[in-house]
Design a protein around this motif. Structure first.
Motif, short mmCIF file in Angstrom:
data_model
loop_
_atom_site.label_atom_id
_atom_site.label_comp_id
_atom_site.label_asym_id
_atom_site.label_seq_id
_atom_site.Cartn_x
_atom_site.Cartn_y
_atom_site.Cartn_z
N ALA A 40 0.53 -1.31 -0.30
CA ALA A 40 0.16 -0.26 0.31
C ALA A 40 1.08 1.25 0.07
O ALA A 40 0.27 2.88 -0.44
N ALA A 41 2.18 1.00 0.89
CA ALA A 41 3.04 2.91 0.67
C ALA A 41 3.83 2.45 -0.39
O ALA A 41 3.53 3.83 -0.77
N VAL A 58 8.21 12.45 -3.63
CA VAL A 58 9.50 12.18 -3.17
C VAL A 58 9.93 11.25 -2.22
O VAL A 58 9.57 9.83 -1.82
N VAL A 59 10.77 12.40 -1.89
CA VAL A 59 10.99 12.10 -0.64
C VAL A 59 10.05 11.00 0.42
O VAL A 59 10.28 10.51 1.22
N SER A 60 9.49 12.08 0.61
CA SER A 60 7.84 11.66 1.11
C SER A 60 7.28 9.92 0.90
O SER A 60 7.27 9.81 1.85
N GLU A 61 7.07 9.73 -0.17
CA GLU A 61 6.84 9.05 -0.66
C GLU A 61 7.61 7.47 -0.26
O GLU A 61 7.71 6.47 0.25
N LEU A 62 8.83 7.76 -0.20
CA LEU A 62 9.94 6.68 -0.30
C LEU A 62 10.01 6.67 1.47
O LEU A 62 10.30 5.28 1.69
N SER A 63 10.04 8.10 1.97
CA SER A 63 10.18 7.73 3.25
C SER A 63 8.89 6.85 3.56
O SER A 63 8.46 5.58 4.85
N SER A 64 7.24 6.87 3.45
CA SER A 64 6.11 5.97 3.84
C SER A 64 6.71 4.29 3.58
O SER A 64 6.20 3.74 4.10
N ALA A 95 -3.13 5.54 6.76
CA ALA A 95 -4.70 6.06 6.61
C ALA A 95 -4.17 7.46 6.41
O ALA A 95 -4.24 8.38 6.06
N GLY A 96 -3.46 7.91 7.57
CA GLY A 96 -3.43 9.71 8.10
C GLY A 96 -2.44 9.85 7.24
O GLY A 96 -2.89 10.99 6.29
N TYR A 97 -1.06 8.89 6.71
CA TYR A 97 -0.54 9.62 5.23
C TYR A 97 -1.62 9.91 4.00
O TYR A 97 -1.42 10.84 4.16
#
Length: 137
Positions: A40-41, A58-64, A95-97
């Motif tokens: 999911a992430a 991109v950094v946010s998504e990879l951190s997730s 979900a919060g993300y």
């Protein structure tokens, strides 16, 4: 459909998916739910156009993805009802993300996707956290 409708639709899907895991893979619920959390992430960066998108997105998504992987691994390591609670918390965190993440112009995901995913995540977390009949697999 409005955002709340998409969230409710996603929640129904999350509950149904968790119940399907429970029914068809009763001894593998925890590893399946942990693996699905990582998947999911990963949807956000996988759906990004190769060269589009800002560095913060991109950094946010990879951190997730990294956070989801760490939570899933820790939940698997702990196992049992504690592991399920940890993985359920990971689903709630995702979900919060979903609700605060800005996909940006570089995303191929439709605008309704984050709301559906957030609802799905809450539904999955609810079943993992609340169902006493789940095995400790």
């Amino acid at each position: 459909m409005n955002r709340l409708g998409w969230i409710v639709l996603g929640a129904v899907g999350g509950v149904a998916s968790a119940q399907a895991l429970r029914r068809h893979l009763p001894e593998r619920v925890l590893p399946a739910a942990a693996s699905a959390l990582v998947g999911a992430a990963a949807v956000y960066p996988v759906a990004r156009r190769r060269t589009a998108g800002s560095r913060p997105e991109v950094v946010s998504e990879l951190s997730s993805v990294a956070a989801g992987t760490a939570v899933a691994a820790f939940g698997m390591w702990r196992g049992g009802s504690t592991g399920r609670a940890i993985v359920a918390a990971g689903w709630l965190g995702h979900a919060g993300y979903d609700l605060v993440h800005h996909r940006g112009a570089g995303s191929r995901l439709p605008g309704w996707y984050p709301a559906v995913c957030a609802g799905f995540d809450v539904g999955m977390a609810a079943v993992l956290a609340a169902d006493p009949e789940l095995t400790d697999g």
